[in-house]
Scaffold this motif. Structure first.
Motif, PDB file in Angstrom:
ATOM      1  N   PRO A 104      19.666  62.967  63.173  1.00 33.37           N
ATOM      2  CA  PRO A 104      18.374  63.299  63.769  1.00 33.37           C
ATOM      3  C   PRO A 104      17.536  64.127  62.812  1.00 33.37           C
ATOM      4  N   PRO A 105      16.212  64.065  62.921  1.00 33.50           N
ATOM      5  CA  PRO A 105      15.365  64.923  62.091  1.00 33.50           C
ATOM      6  C   PRO A 105      15.603  66.377  62.432  1.00 33.50           C
ATOM      7  N   THR A 106      15.418  67.238  61.456  1.00 33.58           N
ATOM      8  CA  THR A 106      15.688  68.660  61.662  1.00 33.58           C
ATOM      9  C   THR A 106      14.694  69.494  60.886  1.00 33.58           C
ATOM     10  N   ALA A 107      14.457  70.686  61.377  1.00 30.84           N
ATOM     11  CA  ALA A 107      13.524  71.588  60.713  1.00 30.84           C
ATOM     12  C   ALA A 107      14.157  72.294  59.528  1.00 30.84           C
ATOM     13  N   LYS A 108      15.444  72.039  59.263  1.00 25.63           N
ATOM     14  CA  LYS A 108      16.151  72.709  58.183  1.00 25.63           C
ATOM     15  C   LYS A 108      16.016  71.981  56.852  1.00 25.63           C
ATOM     16  N   GLY A 109      15.147  70.959  56.786  1.00 27.21           N
ATOM     17  CA  GLY A 109      14.928  70.259  55.530  1.00 27.21           C
ATOM     18  C   GLY A 109      16.126  69.418  55.156  1.00 27.21           C
ATOM     19  N   VAL A 110      16.671  69.652  53.952  1.00 29.11           N
ATOM     20  CA  VAL A 110      17.764  68.814  53.453  1.00 29.11           C
ATOM     21  C   VAL A 110      19.120  69.220  54.001  1.00 29.11           C
TER      22      VAL A 110
ATOM     23  N   ASP B 104      12.213  72.593  41.095  1.00 30.15           N
ATOM     24  CA  ASP B 104      10.955  71.863  41.236  1.00 30.15           C
ATOM     25  C   ASP B 104      11.142  70.351  41.330  1.00 30.15           C
ATOM     26  N   GLU B 105      12.332  69.850  41.005  1.00 32.30           N
ATOM     27  CA  GLU B 105      12.533  68.408  40.953  1.00 32.30           C
ATOM     28  C   GLU B 105      13.290  67.857  42.152  1.00 32.30           C
ATOM     29  N   LEU B 106      14.117  68.669  42.788  1.00 35.06           N
ATOM     30  CA  LEU B 106      14.918  68.197  43.911  1.00 35.06           C
ATOM     31  C   LEU B 106      14.475  68.873  45.204  1.00 35.06           C
ATOM     32  N   ALA B 107      14.820  68.260  46.318  1.00 32.63           N
ATOM     33  CA  ALA B 107      14.421  68.785  47.623  1.00 32.63           C
ATOM     34  C   ALA B 107      15.323  69.935  48.043  1.00 32.63           C
ATOM     35  N   HIS B 108      14.742  70.893  48.734  1.00 29.28           N
ATOM     36  CA  HIS B 108      15.500  72.024  49.286  1.00 29.28           C
ATOM     37  C   HIS B 108      14.753  72.520  50.510  1.00 29.28           C
ATOM     38  N   ASN B 109      15.321  73.483  51.227  1.00 36.18           N
ATOM     39  CA  ASN B 109      14.692  73.898  52.484  1.00 36.18           C
ATOM     40  C   ASN B 109      13.639  74.984  52.305  1.00 36.18           C
TER      41      ASN B 109
ATOM     42  N   THR C  17      28.002  78.910  56.139  1.00 34.50           N
ATOM     43  CA  THR C  17      26.846  78.028  56.273  1.00 34.50           C
ATOM     44  C   THR C  17      25.554  78.832  56.330  1.00 34.50           C
ATOM     45  N   THR C  18      25.559  79.894  57.117  1.00 32.82           N
ATOM     46  CA  THR C  18      24.369  80.748  57.227  1.00 32.82           C
ATOM     47  C   THR C  18      24.068  81.437  55.909  1.00 32.82           C
ATOM     48  N   ASP C  19      25.104  81.921  55.252  1.00 30.61           N
ATOM     49  CA  ASP C  19      24.921  82.670  54.010  1.00 30.61           C
ATOM     50  C   ASP C  19      24.422  81.787  52.868  1.00 30.61           C
ATOM     51  N   THR C  20      24.820  80.524  52.851  1.00 31.38           N
ATOM     52  CA  THR C  20      24.469  79.646  51.732  1.00 31.38           C
ATOM     53  C   THR C  20      23.185  78.852  51.965  1.00 31.38           C
ATOM     54  N   ALA C  21      22.547  79.019  53.109  1.00 31.92           N
ATOM     55  CA  ALA C  21      21.327  78.264  53.410  1.00 31.92           C
ATOM     56  C   ALA C  21      20.274  78.491  52.336  1.00 31.92           C
ATOM     57  N   GLY C  22      19.633  77.411  51.926  1.00 29.20           N
ATOM     58  CA  GLY C  22      18.577  77.507  50.929  1.00 29.20           C
ATOM     59  C   GLY C  22      19.042  77.374  49.501  1.00 29.20           C
TER      60      GLY C  22
ATOM     61  N   GLY D  25      19.182  65.239  46.457  1.00 22.35           N
ATOM     62  CA  GLY D  25      18.441  64.015  46.210  1.00 22.35           C
ATOM     63  C   GLY D  25      18.547  63.459  44.813  1.00 22.35           C
ATOM     64  N   MET D  26      19.410  64.006  43.962  1.00 23.50           N
ATOM     65  CA  MET D  26      19.536  63.485  42.605  1.00 23.50           C
ATOM     66  C   MET D  26      20.174  62.099  42.629  1.00 23.50           C
ATOM     67  N   ASN D  27      19.670  61.210  41.778  1.00 22.09           N
ATOM     68  CA  ASN D  27      20.256  59.897  41.619  1.00 22.09           C
ATOM     69  C   ASN D  27      21.676  60.041  41.050  1.00 22.09           C
TER      70      ASN D  27
END
Length: 812
Positions: free
Chosen positions: A236-242, A471-476, A15-20, A25-27
């Motif tokens: 819950p909301p988180t500072a880690k984005g998606v 540029d099109e999808l959300a990421h952290n 999990t730590t290694d793959t962050a980012g 958010g793709m349909n």
């Protein structure tokens, strides 16, 4: 429980290694159109296939009711989709289309550390009796509620604008529509096996002869059977984005990433499709070596056609569209002469660098593949036989270079000379050449102590696509836009063995000196290696002189440092354990210099000495020291990782002649002194006079290593492993008289040291079993037959071969 903790820790590390690396958010409809498109050659009758009423009803029954176990979700899902999709319609050209079978098995994949995913898909002619990552088409991981979701996005369902869950009247109306659609279905498409008749639960491939799945501490990878408690709170909301930062979300993300990593690593694939089911909601995921594209969370009970179309579309894709490498094909049988060529080596030596074996030679049961390697510069393509991919802990990481190494035998009559194949993923950068081109540069510059390349080049059809959605999808937003990665493949004429097979400490120093000298010469030719590690320095025996020399391999992270234009590769470069302290202590990217490579060689030497030379540290103290030097990381608030503090401390102690404050006292005379001399040189990089340290002539490192090796016992052996009849570490003046030393006559320094993290580890792990090795074992490492009395393990012999035997002078 300790084993379960180990598995959970592995998921957390992933999990730590793959962050980012997740783009969310793709349909789901866009996902299907982009990644699983209808091919022009697909018959209209196949595209119009509609699932029957019982399949839709089974799919809608997947979400668990109150107090139901997660495992209750598997049977209806398998029932709904088993043999729904085929690899095309029934036609004259495709008279026997294969069905896509869905398997839930309680039997884990024994070739992958007993890992197991909830449901896997396989073609019916390749359906195994247990989970098999190497032959999966897709797989699905289940969770009872969205509280276990690994991701979050503003478009996720349910949300504040979402209407109430469907009522019973809604379901009746949908079932009526289902029946009408089913009645319109073409008879030809509806006549597949089992599609006209609803199967009973248990008719699917569910391993019903096994008891219900329960947590098993002996198999930590077997996930807990989660219970739906009726509480599906919003995340819950988180500072880690998606990327959700809850414990359950992080665990899910590490788990699905590990399974995807296995699917990519255990087969020859460029990308892979999976699905995450959470109660009544689902996500589609496409994985490649750069990252993962994830859809927003959707309610599949309202839109079951999304699930059915996913697999229907998958069935008509080409091999390439499914992610498979079309330049690789399995071999039903290989020529006997090829089998004999591989049998000359230990099976453990078929992968990576050959290490000393840990038991008897394995029987020849491995599957083999035929792989093509194309060199556009030489304008030729060759095929080679290679063994099937082998599981390692690195196989769990999906976003990486995914380097595969193995022996390779040419598929060419009359040429069965064993070669060495490397397959990896490389960033495309204008500041860096492909590894094959780097070898061409080194060969042209006549750089010494590097491997000889036969041919190599990119596999053009295998390129990552995830970065295109930056540029099109959300990421952290952890990284700037990543570069495309391409699969690169090369074949070396040099078949070497692992640095850990050095046998004498002086040979270890000599081989490291060779690699350092090679890195220095390459730098003069404009190439900076940037990844000196224990796995990238190999030992090869010169067939003409019988000398053991070090070779530096793996130039895929190298930099053409004389070229300043273009983009640089992102992030740190190198293997964390051996990266210089200067680079590790900086949370951001810093310039990598030749002196960073020189320092990396210092840590390689310490690593090998701690692991394979006798010293006075206990197994627990050694375990702690290894973690502090080679694994320690400090996480910053922004997610960045720093380290290297203990490395700086060691170099400081070396400067003051007190290295044993941290390092052990080695039994090999002169080694502690050599390490202190090296550490003193590198410590200057961290003093106020750092510019002066960088201006030193780097050849001082090579000279110091060779001088220390020459003075080191046994003097009856040269630093390159030849007999020294004059007992001065020098070979005879006439090369015609050069002979390789035999450990049967002289003994060896090599003594693998045991380590353990604590008393809870088993006695078998803690027991120090001294390994006795002899000359015939080395012959087998080098591709020569092995004698039957080559390997013994004697737990009573705690001290190993006697010092007298180790230092015995061979008769002249």
């Amino acid at each position: 429980m300790a084993a379960t903790h180990k598995a959970n820790q592995a998921y957390e590390n992933i999990t730590t290694d793959t962050a980012g690396h997740y783009f969310v958010g793709m349909n789901p409809d866009t996902f299907l159109d982009k990644f699983l498109p209808w091919n022009a050659s697909t018959a209209r009758v196949y595209k119009q296939k509609v699932p029957r009423k019982w399949r839709r009803r089974a799919l809608r029954s997947v979400p668990p009711h109150l107090q139901m176990l997660e495992s209750s979700m598997y049977p209806p899902f398998v029932k709904a989709l088993d043999k729904w999709a085929r690899d095309g319609p029934l036609t004259d050209s495709n008279p026997n289309p294969r069905a896509l079978c869905f398997l839930h098995s309680k039997k884990p994949d024994t070739t992958c550390d007993d890992l197991n995913v909830d449901v896997s898909t396989y073609w019916e002619d390749d359906l195994p009796k247990r989970t098999t990552f190497s032959s999966q088409q897709t797989h699905i991981e289940f969770k009872p509620t969205i509280n276990y979701d690994a991701f979050q996005h503003e478009a996720d369902q349910p949300n504040a604008q979402m209407e109430d869950p469907p009522s019973s009247e809604d379901n009746k109306e949908e079932e009526t529509n289902d029946e009408e659609n089913a009645n319109q279905e073409d008879e030809e498409t509806a006549s597949d096996d089992g599609d006209n008749q609803e199967p009973e639960l248990g008719d699917e491939h569910m391993d019903d002869e096994l008891p219900p799945r329960v947590p098993d501490n002996n198999h930590p990878q077997e996930e807990e059977d989660l219970v739906f408690d009726g509480d599906e709170a919003d995340l819950p909301p988180t500072a880690k984005g998606v990327e959700t930062d809850t414990d359950s979300g992080r665990h899910t993300r590490g788990q699905i990433a590990a399974y995807a990593g296995l699917a990519l690593s255990m087969a020859f694939r460029g990308h892979f499709f999976s699905m995450l089911i959470m109660g009544r909601y689902a996500r589609f995921i496409r994985w490649d070596r750069r990252g993962a594209v994830v859809t927003y969370r959707f309610d599949y009970t309202r839109k079951p056609d999304l699930i059915f179309n996913f697999y229907l579309r998958y069935g008509q894709l080409t091999l390439s569209q499914r992610g498979f490498d079309t330049t690789v094909e399995p071999c039903e049988e290989i020529p006997p002469v090829v089998k004999d060529a591989f049998n000359r080596y230990y099976k453990d030596a078929w992968y990576g660098g050959a290490k000393l074996p840990r038991g008897k030679a394995s029987p020849f049961t491995t599957r083999f593949f035929r792989i093509q390697v194309t060199d556009s510069v030489q304008e030729r393509t060759e095929a080679f036989f290679i063994p099937a991919p082998q599981y390692t802990s690195a196989s769990l990481f999906p976003f990486c270079r995914a380097t595969r190494r193995s022996l390779a035998c040419p598929n060419q009559r009359g040429d069965y000379t064993m070669c060495f194949l490397k397959d990896s993923w490389q960033e495309v950068s204008s500041r860096a050449a492909s590894e094959a081109d780097v070898y061409r540069i080194l060969e042209k510059a006549k750089v010494e102590h590097v491997a000889s390349m036969r041919l190599g080049g990119d596999v053009e059809d295998l390129r990552t696509e995830t970065q295109e959605w930056f540029d099109e999808l959300a990421h952290n937003k952890r990284y700037r836009k990543p570069a495309v990665m391409v699969c690169h493949r090369l074949v070396l004429n040099t078949v070497a063995r692992d640095l850990s097979t050095f046998m004498w400490c002086k040979v270890l120093l000599s081989c490291v000196a060779d690699a350092v000298e090679g890195a220095q010469q390459a730098y003069q030719a404009g190439v900076l290696h940037r990844d000196l590690s224990a796995g990238n320095i190999m030992i090869v025996k010169d067939k003409k002189t019988n000398e053991w020399r070090g070779v530096l391999i793996d130039w895929d992270m190298s930099l053409l440092w004389k070229k300043h234009e273009g983009e640089a590769r992102t992030g740190r470069t190198g293997t964390w354990a051996f990266i210089s302290a200067k680079i590790l202590r900086s949370p951001h990217s810093v310039a990598h210099t030749l002196w960073d490579d020189m320092e990396s060689a210092f840590w390689v030497l310490i690593y090998q000495a701690l692991r394979y030379l006798n010293h006075d540290h206990s197994r627990h103290r050694l375990f702690d020291l290894f973690n502090r030097i080679f694994n320690a990381k400090i996480a910053g608030d922004d997610g960045s990782m720093t380290g290297g503090l203990d490395k700086i401390t060691i170099m400081t102690f070396c400067t003051f002649g007190r290295s044993q404050q941290m390092l052990p006292r080695f039994k090999v005379k002169g080694l502690n002194k050599a390490l202190e001399q090296l550490g003193t040189i590198f410590d200057l990089r961290y003093a106020d006079t750092e510019p002066a340290a960088e201006e030193q002539d780097p050849t001082c490192i090579t000279n110091l290593l060779r001088k220390a090796a020459l003075a080191m016992e046994p003097l009856c052996i040269t630093p390159t492993g030849l007999v020294s009849p004059t007992n001065d570490s020098k070979p005879p003046s006439d090369p015609e008289d050069w002979q390789g030393a035999n450990i049967d006559d002289v003994g060896h320094d090599w003594d693998p040291m045991p380590w353990s993290s604590g008393p809870e580890e088993s006695a078998q792990v803690q027991q120090h079993q001294t390994r006795r090795v002899n000359g015939s074992m080395f012959q087998h490492l080098d591709g020569q037959p092995l004698s039957k009395r080559s390997w013994k393990s004697d737990p009573k012999d705690e001290e190993g071969p006697s010092l007298k035997k180790q230092r015995q002078v061979p008769p002249t």
